[in-house]
Design an enzyme around this catalytic site. Structure first.
Site, mmCIF file in Angstrom:
data_model
loop_
_atom_site.group_PDB
_atom_site.id
_atom_site.type_symbol
_atom_site.label_atom_id
_atom_site.label_comp_id
_atom_site.label_asym_id
_atom_site.label_seq_id
_atom_site.Cartn_x
_atom_site.Cartn_y
_atom_site.Cartn_z
ATOM 1 N N ILE A 141 -5.148 -6.933 -4.930
ATOM 2 C CA ILE A 141 -4.492 -6.369 -3.743
ATOM 3 C C ILE A 141 -3.214 -5.584 -4.027
ATOM 4 C CG2 ILE A 141 -5.390 -8.201 -2.244
ATOM 5 C CD1 ILE A 141 -2.547 -9.439 -2.358
ATOM 6 N N ALA B 78 -1.245 -2.873 0.911
ATOM 7 C CA ALA B 78 -2.103 -1.962 1.668
ATOM 8 C C ALA B 78 -3.315 -1.542 0.849
ATOM 9 C CB ALA B 78 -1.312 -0.718 2.084
ATOM 10 N N HIS B 79 -3.524 -2.188 -0.295
ATOM 11 C CA HIS B 79 -4.625 -1.811 -1.188
ATOM 12 C C HIS B 79 -5.476 -3.038 -1.481
ATOM 13 C CE1 HIS B 79 -1.394 1.169 -2.827
ATOM 14 N NE2 HIS B 79 -1.902 1.584 -1.674
ATOM 15 N N GLN B 80 -6.754 -2.968 -1.169
ATOM 16 C CA GLN B 80 -7.664 -4.077 -1.437
ATOM 17 C C GLN B 80 -8.795 -3.562 -2.329
ATOM 18 O OE1 GLN B 80 -7.536 -3.236 2.271
ATOM 19 N NE2 GLN B 80 -5.444 -4.004 2.154
#
Length: 676
Positions: A429, A604-606
Site C-alpha cells: 500500500i 492512496a496506492h493499493q
C-alpha cells in the site's frame, strides 16, 4: 464521506438513520462530535451515522454503536477505571480527557474506536459546506472554495443505455471481451481492444460523473467519486486508504503525478518474478506518457516552492514533477475531478478512445462473478443500479479482463470460484507518514497544481530501510482536519486556524509490510495490513527527513501526525547547527510508535493482491496476466481470463503507480488480442 444524499436529510437524524440508530446513540455520537470540534454536532452526528451505515460492514457499525452505548454505561465506566458517570453528563474538559485516554489505551479496540470516530467527525466538521450559509470554519482558516471553470469541450464519454430487461428481470449483452473496472488498467485494455476491432463492454461499479457535473465541494467529491464514500481503511483503522470509485477510477481523482517504477524495482520484477520489464515495457510507458500529455508541471505553487527551497538549503536532490495535464496551473481541485478538462483522466483519454471505437461503458455495475464453464471464461454476471432500481446483467463473452483494482479484483476472483491460495494476499500500500510545517507566510495548500515538485534524495533503499520520495500534498479543510493530530478541542482548532500557512509533506515509501484483502460474511471487503520492522524504520527515517526539510524551508512550527506541534520560533535553520529543541523533536520522531490502531498512516496506492509472475505456487497470474485457477501450474490457467490492474504488481514500487499500471495493462491487452 457523507454527501448530497445525506445533506438532503433532516439534521435531527430523521430519514437518514431511521431504524438503525437509536435516539440515545445519536445523542452520544453528537456529544462525541462536539468534543472533537465545537458547534454543529447534531447535524454532524446525523451525517456520520448515515455515512457509516452506507459505507462500513454492518459488523463494524454494530461495534461502533456498542462503543457509544458503553460510553453511557455507568457500570462500564466504573470497570474501565473512570467515574461511574455517563459520557454525556461529563463536563467538556472531562469528555476530552475521556477520549484522549481511549486514544492512548493499551486496548487496541478502544484506540480503533477513537481514531475512527475522530477522523470521521473532524473531517465532517470542516468538509461539510452546511445547508445554507456555508461552513463558518472556512472563514476562520482562510479557506475560500474555488470552482474551476467548466470546459466548453466536455469529454465524449457517455454511459451505455441498457436495453429493457427480459421477463426474468435480467439484461443480456454479447461481446468479445468484457472488462471489469474502468480505472488506469481497465481503460487502457478497453481502448486497445476496441481499437483492434473487438466488441468491448466495460463494467464500472461506481457512477458516471461528467465534467459538467463534477463535485464542487470536498464532501460531495468523497461521496460521489471515492471508494466507500471516503471511509475506506484497514479493518483496525490503522491505515486510511483513498481509492477512486467512479467511471475512470483513480485516474479521475488522483494528483496526476506520472512516474514509472524505478529501474531497480523493474530489475527485481524480472529477476525474482519472471516479469518482462525490458524494451517492450519501456516503449509502452513512453507511448502512454505521450497519450496522456505527460509534461513537467507548468507552475510551482508556494507549497512546492517551499520544499524545493528546503532541499536546496540541505543540498538534497529535487525535481519537477511530471503530470498528465494540459493547461493545469491554478485551481487545485484535481481531487474533486476536473471540470476544466485539463486532467487527462480516463474519461478524457483511454475510455474516450474506447468508446469512439464502439466500447459500451456501463456504470453502477457490480460484478457478482465471472462465469467459468469447462475451464474457460464465458462472461460475467453483474447487478446494475441500487435499491428497487436494480437489474441483473449478464455479459456473454469468451474473454474477461478483471481490472477492479487491488482492493476489488480479489473479491471478483474469489466469488468466481478461483482458489489460488495467494489471491488477496501480498497487499502492498505504500505507507505514507505526514509532516506539516507552518510557514510565516501564507501558503494556501489548496490552490495550484497538486504536486509540482518532489525530493528524490532518499529513493535508494539502504540496509534496514526502504527508499521513499518526499512530495508536497494538497489538502482541503476536511482532509487536513482528519490528518492533523487531536490533543483537545482548542488545540486542534488552533492548528486548523493556521491552515493557510501550512506546508503538508508526505513520504511515499516502498514496501513497508504486507496485508490481505478478504470478504466478510456480509460480503463487504476486509483489508488487513501490518507494518514490518523495515517499514517502521522507513517511516521514522522519512518523518525525520521531512521535519528537516520543513525546517530548512523556514517552518517555525512542525506538526507530526499523532504528536503535539513543536514550535521553534522565527530563528533560521542552519544544517548541522540545529537547536536543542529541534534535535529533541527529531529524536521523538525517530522513536514514533506506529503501533496498530493508531490511525497515523495513510495510503492512496493499493497493489499486489493478484501478483503476476512465473512461479505457479506464488503468483495467481502468469507474466502475461492470465489467471491461474490454483497453484498446480500453467495447465490450470483459466482460458480467456486475465487481470490488468495494480493487483498484478509483484511488489510495491515506492512511487505513484498509475503509469506502471497502464504499461502492464498494455502488455495484457496484447495477450488478450493474441488469444482472441
Amino acid at each position: 464521506m457523507a454527501g448530497r444524499r445525506l445533506q438532503a436529510g433532516h439534521a435531527d437524524g430523521a430519514d437518514v438513520t431511521a431504524g438503525r440508530w437509536s435516539p440515545e446513540e445519536l445523542a452520544t455520537l453528537a456529544a462525541v462530535a462536539e468534543t472533537f470540534v465545537r458547534g454543529g454536532a447534531v447535524r454532524r452526528a446525523t451525517l456520520a451515522a448515515g455515512a457509516m451505515d452506507r459505507s462500513l460492514d454492518p459488523g463494524q457499525v454494530a461495534q461502533l454503536r456498542l462503543v457509544l452505548r458503553l460510553l453511557e454505561s455507568r457500570a462500564a465506566n466504573l470497570v474501565l477505571g473512570r467515574r461511574a458517570m455517563p459520557f454525556r453528563d461529563l463536563s467538556p474538559l472531562a469528555r476530552e480527557r475521556y477520549l484522549l485516554a481511549w486514544a492512548n489505551s493499551p486496548i487496541a479496540r478502544r484506540r480503533s474506536a477513537f481514531h475512527g470516530l475522530r477522523q470521521l467527525l473532524t473531517f465532517l466538521a470542516y468538509a461539510d459546506p452546511g445547508e445554507t450559509a456555508g461552513n463558518p470554519r472556512w472563514r476562520s482558516i482562510g479557506y475560500v472554495p474555488e470552482r474551476a471553470p467548466v470546459t466548453r469541450k466536455v469529454s465524449t464519454v457517455r454511459p451505455f443505455a441498457l436495453p429493457a430487461a427480459a421477463a426474468d428481470g435480467v439484461v443480456t449483452l454479447d461481446a468479445d471481451v468484457v472488462v471489469v473496472g474502468s480505472g488506469a488498467g481497465g481503460g487502457v485494455v478497453a481502448a486497445d481492444l476496441a481499437a483492434a476491432g473487438r466488441s468491448v463492454v466495460v463494467l464500472e461499479a461506481g457512477p458516471f460523473v461528467d465534467e459538467r457535473t463534477m463535485p464542487a465541494t470536498e464532501l460531495d467529491a468523497f461521496d460521489q467519486l471515492y471508494l466507500n464514500h471516503g471511509l475506506t481503511s484497514t479493518w483496525d483503522g490503522s491505515v486510511t486508504l483513498l481509492a477512486g470509485a467512479a467511471v475512470g477510477g483513480g485516474t479521475l481523482i488522483n494528483w496526476m503525478t506520472c512516474v514509472l517504477a524505478p529501474d531497480d524495482v523493474r530489475a527485481d520484477w524480472q529477476r525474482l518474478h519472471g516479469v518482462d520489464t525490458g524494451d517492450a515495457f519501456a516503449t509502452d510507458a513512453a507511448a502512454l506518457a505521450a497519450e496522456l500529455s505527460v509534461t513537467p508541471a507548468a507552475a510551482q505553487p508556494p507549497k512546492d516552492a517551499a520544499i524545493v527551497s528546503g532541499a536546496d538549503a540541505l543540498g538534497w536532490r529535487s525535481s519537477t514533477t511530471d503530470r498528465n495535464a494540459r493547461g493545469c496551473t491554478d485551481c487545485g481541485s484535481c481531487s474533486f475531478g476536473c471540470p476544466r478538462g485539463a486532467k487527462m483522466s480516463g474519461i478524457r483519454a483511454h475510455l474516450a478512445g474506447a468508446q469512439r471505437h464502439g466500447a459500451r461503458i456501463v456504470p453502477e455495475a457490480r460484478c457478482d462473478r465471472v462465469v467459468v464453464e469447462g475451464g474457460r471464461a464465458a462472461g460475467v454476471e453483474a447487478t446494475v443500479g441500487s435499491g428497487e432500481a436494480r437489474v441483473g446483467l449478464v455479459v456473454r463473452a469468451r474473454q474477461v479482463v478483471v481490472a477492479a483494482g487491488a482492493l476489488g479484483t480479489p473479491g471478483v476472483l474469489a466469488r468466481s470460484g478461483l482458489d489460488h491460495p495467494s489471491i488477496g494476499r501480498h497487499l502492498r500500500i505504500h505507507p505514507v507518514p505526514v509532516i506539516a510545517g507552518r510557514m510565516l507566510e501564507p501558503i494556501r495548500m489548496w490552490i495550484g497544481p497538486l504536486q509540482a515538485s518532489q525530493v528524490d534524495e532518499f529513493t535508494a533503499s539502504e540496509p534496514g530501510r526502504n527508499g521513499y520520495v518526499i512530495e508536497s500534498t494538497p489538502a482541503h479543510p476536511g482532509l487536513l482536519a482528519l490528518a492533523l493530530p487531536w490533543e483537545g478541542m482548542d488545540a486542534h482548532a488552533d492548528v486548523m486556524e493556521r491552515a493557510a500557512h501550512i506546508v503538508p509533506l508526505v513520504a511515499v515509501t516502498r514496501d513497508g509490510g504486507e496485508g490481505r484483502v478478504t470478504s466478510t460474511r456480509r460480503g463487504a471487503t476486509r483489508i488487513d495490513y501490518r507494518l514490518d520492522r523495515t517499514g517502521v524504520t522507513t517511516l521514522r527515517h522519512a518523518m525525520v527527513s521531512m521535519a528537516r526539510l520543513a525546517r530548512a524551508a523556514g517552518a517555525a512550527e512542525i506538526i507530526g501526525v499523532g504528536m503535539p506541534p513543536a514550535v521553534f520560533g522565527r530563528e533560521g535553520f542552519t544544517p548541522g547547527g540545529e537547536s536543542r529543541a529541534f534535535a529533541d523533536f527529531e529524536e521523538r520522531l525517530s522513536r514514533f510508535d506506529f503501533a496498530p490502531n493508531r490511525g497515523s498512516v495513510f495510503s492512496a496506492h493499493q497493489m499486489g493482491t493478484a501478483r503476476m509472475g512465473s512461479d505457479p505456487r506464488l503468483h495467481p497470474c502468469d507474466p502475461g496476466g492470465r489467471v491461474r485457477a490454483g497453484d498446480a501450474g500453467p495447465s490450470r490457467a483459466v482460458r480467456g481470463l486475465y487481470v490488468a490492474d495494480g493487483s498484478l504488481f509483484p511488489t510495491g514500487i515506492g512511487v505513484n503507480p498509475m503509469l506502471t499500471i497502464m504499461a502492464l495493462a498494455r502488455g495484457v491487452a496484447r495477450t488478450v488480442l493474441a488469444e482472441s
